[in-house]
Design an enzyme around this catalytic site. Structure first.
Site, PDB file in Angstrom:
ATOM      1  N   CYS A  62     -41.860  87.000  11.005  1.00  0.00           N
ATOM      2  CA  CYS A  62     -43.086  87.612  11.541  1.00  0.00           C
ATOM      3  C   CYS A  62     -43.529  86.889  12.811  1.00  0.00           C
ATOM      4  CB  CYS A  62     -44.160  87.680  10.468  1.00  0.00           C
ATOM      5  SG  CYS A  62     -45.288  89.052  10.745  1.00  0.00           S
TER       6      CYS A  62
ATOM      7  N   HIS B 206     -41.752  90.361   6.089  1.00  0.00           N
ATOM      8  CA  HIS B 206     -41.811  89.135   5.282  1.00  0.00           C
ATOM      9  C   HIS B 206     -40.801  89.206   4.125  1.00  0.00           C
ATOM     10  CE1 HIS B 206     -45.321  87.175   7.083  1.00  0.00           C
ATOM     11  NE2 HIS B 206     -45.764  88.396   7.304  1.00  0.00           N
TER      12      HIS B 206
ATOM     13  N   GLU C 257     -39.720  86.953   2.295  1.00  0.00           N
ATOM     14  CA  GLU C 257     -40.061  86.061   1.181  1.00  0.00           C
ATOM     15  C   GLU C 257     -40.852  86.787   0.094  1.00  0.00           C
ATOM     16  OE1 GLU C 257     -41.440  86.082   4.142  1.00  0.00           O
ATOM     17  OE2 GLU C 257     -43.547  85.474   4.113  1.00  0.00           O
TER      18      GLU C 257
HETATM   19  N1  GLN Z   1     -50.126  87.191  14.205  1.00  0.00           N
HETATM   20  C1  GLN Z   1     -48.997  88.061  14.256  1.00  0.00           C
HETATM   21  C2  GLN Z   1     -49.403  89.528  14.196  1.00  0.00           C
HETATM   22  O1  GLN Z   1     -50.488  89.849  13.823  1.00  0.00           O
HETATM   23  C3  GLN Z   1     -48.015  87.724  13.150  1.00  0.00           C
HETATM   24  C4  GLN Z   1     -48.553  87.935  11.782  1.00  0.00           C
HETATM   25  C5  GLN Z   1     -47.734  87.261  10.718  1.00  0.00           C
HETATM   26  O2  GLN Z   1     -46.957  86.370  11.015  1.00  0.00           O
HETATM   27  N2  GLN Z   1     -47.930  87.657   9.469  1.00  0.00           N
HETATM   28  O3  GLN Z   1     -48.625  90.390  14.514  1.00  0.00           O
END
Ligand code: GLN
Length: 552
Positions: A382, A516, A518
């Site tokens: 992410c 994600h 995970e």
């Molecule tokens: N801050 C980034 C976004 O909003 C990544 C978010 C995250 O890593 N869950 O896109």
């Protein structure tokens, strides 16, 4: 007549953080392995409507479900232990959501002018939510958040008392988890806190059927009898939940004491023996690894281990698949900003996890540059993937001011940006991409399988998201021309395409994903990206040793 459902309520006494979620999940796993259709539910007494907006300092990670529900890390435990249940919005709710429903109904005139009260209106709503979560299951394990004695937990305890009354004593079981501390000075295990918390439960009409006592040693029968006597529970219904080396030992330790047999006996359920062979093999692999590998997790020092709970568990799972013990090394990204990268030289794989906010990002970019140029396996999740794209744009594509609109709104080289359709939205609340989205995986590039496809062995996958920003489609052609391979894509209904995975084909293993992974890893089915990342890091470990010798 519909099959009678069985309810197991798990409450906690004495202290928080003594492992109620793991104990509940362990029981879920043991019962599911006997062929019972199990579901799990977490009820939290706090007033936030959902945990997505809560401080991660207090609360650990936000665990996202396929349907986009933001829950807390207990749902992560449930999902890692219970294989077949599908968890949705119904499997986790807070007092805030209960009150919201009651107040909305009152505004709509749903109570016909009656006085709206905690009993019966709030308790009825809680009971309705519990029953809704049980719809597709034969047995539900329902964890009551918080500790017995908290004022805000009372409506929940009253609701579960009523459920036992309504469903019949043989269909509802109350399990209470307490702490039995060992006092070194007295050389004695102390049962008084347990007695007190059970007394408190009984005062509100709940007599526990089973006590699970968290201790640092197995409880002898005489202690169990003593606890049982004071708490009005037979001694053979008192179990010890010993401190364990791995959280995956817990179900096996509880099964050794006969917890699942006793629960089934009390609920009048007949089943065969559970098949624990796969679980035992997995635990054996955790305890007797053939290899060891150090993985650097580069984050803000203000984050704590629970913020990355699912990531650290996924690393354990990826390790098991490779017969390796993963030693996580938490590296403070702000320390890297002054140029001291020596900590990075001690690890064989670098993982940059998700996150929000500008703090520490330049340090993370330094770590990514190091991984890219030194050919250390890199896994960006992410925010980690977004920063890998920024690093690549700055240092390979020559876009010196490359950044994310999250940190430099309106800047001219934002390779990470809002989707076009989002740009008109000024209020960022509610604009996150949440939950499961399909992703097309690129099988091959220049005749060679991509890292992504090698992992998934599947051209179409589904992964969970929680983010607002995306790789910019304006800059995507430039990034691709310079060699950043887009190996995962999502086709939006508007026709717009979103980048889901990027990788560097010439690097031993360099992959970033916008989702994600995970959130989908389980000990019995480790996530393929974690498996491949650990595999590549083990390969690289040989090089790490050589480098470390060089440093000495
Ligand atoms: N801050 C980034 C976004 O909003 C990544 C978010 C995250 O890593 N869950 O896109």
């Amino acid at each position: 007549m519909a099959k009678q459902k069985k309810y197991i309520f798990v409450t906690g006494g004495v202290l928080s953080s003594i492992g109620k979620g793991i104990a509940a999940a362990s029981l879920g796993m043991l019962l599911e392995q006997r062929g019972i259709k199990v579901t799990m539910l977490k009820m939290d007494p706090y007033l936030n409507v959902d945990p997505g907006t809560m401080s991660p300092f207090q609360h650990g990670e936000v665990f996202v479900l396929d349907d986009g529900t933001e829950t807390d890390l207990d749902l992560g435990h449930y999902q890692r232990y219970v294989q077949n249940a599908t968890f949705t919005r119904k499997n986790s709710f807070t007092a805030g959501r209960v009150y919201e429903a009651v107040i909305r109904r009152e505004r709509e005139g749903g109570y016909l002018g009656k006085t709206v009260q905690v009993i019966p209106h709030v308790t009825d709503q809680i009971k309705a939510n519990i029953r809704a979560a049980m719809e597709d299951a034969d047995l539900g394990i329902i964890e009551v958040g918080g500790t017995v004695g908290d004022i805000e937990g009372l409506p929940f305890l009253e609701a579960i008392r009523q459920i036992k009354h309504e469903e019949g004593a043989q269909n509802v079981l109350f399990a209470h988890l307490t702490l039995v501390p060992y006092i070194a000075a007295a050389k004695e295990l102390k049962t008084k806190p347990t007695q007190h918390s059970v007394k408190e439960l009984r005062e509100i009409g709940i007599q526990p059927d089973i006590l699970i006592c968290r201790t640092d040693r197995a409880l002898e029968r005489d202690i169990k009898d003593k606890i049982g006597l004071f708490c009005n529970v037979p001694g053979d219904s008192v179990f010890s939940a010993r401190d364990a080396e791995s959280i995956y030992d817990v179900p096996l330790l509880l099964a050794d004491e006969g917890l699942d047999d006793k629960v089934l006996e009390k609920l009048g359920i007949w089943t065969g023996r559970p098949d624990l062979s796969k679980w035992k093999a997995m635990v054996e692999a955790i305890h007797k690894p053939k290899h060891e590998v150090r993985i650097g997790i580069v984050g803000k020092y203000t984050d704590w281990a629970d913020t990355y709970k699912s990531i650290s568990e996924s690393l354990v799972h990826g390790g098991v698949a490779n017969h390796a013990r993963v030693l996580p090394v938490y590296i403070d990204s702000e320390k890297l900003e002054n140029g001291d990268l020596s900590e990075l030289a001690t690890v064989s794989g670098i993982l940059v996890p998700g996150g929000f906010g500008e703090r520490g990002i330049e340090g993370k970019i330094k770590a990514i540059e190091y991984a890219r140029t030194q050919e250390i396996p890199f896994f960006g999740i992410c925010l980690g993937m977004q920063l890998a794209t920024i690093e690549f744009a700055r240092h390979v594509c020559g876009l010196e001011r490359a950044n994310s609109a999250e940190f430099k709104p309106g800047s001219d080289q934002n390779v990470i940006d809002l989707m076009d359709s989002q740009k008109s939205v000024t209020d960022l609340g509610g604009t996150m991409r949440l939950g499961a989205y399909p992703c097309d995986v690129l099988p091959k590039h220049n005749g060679k399988a991509t890292h992504a496809y090698t992992a998934y062995q599947n051209a179409r996958i589904s992964e969970r998201h929680r983010h607002r920003f995306e790789v910019s489609n304006t800059f995507r052609p430039r990034l691709e021309e310079c060699g950043l391979l887009v190996s995962g894509r999502y086709r939006h209904s508007t026709g717009e395409e979103l980048v889901e995975m990027v990788e560097l084909p010439e690097h031993p293993w360099f992959l970033g994903c916008q989702f994600h992974p995970e959130l989908l890893s389980r000990p019995l089915s480790p996530h393929p990206l974690f498996v491949q990342f650990i595999k590549a890091s083990l390969q690289a470990a040989k090089g790490t040793q050589a480098r470390l010798k060089g440093i000495k």
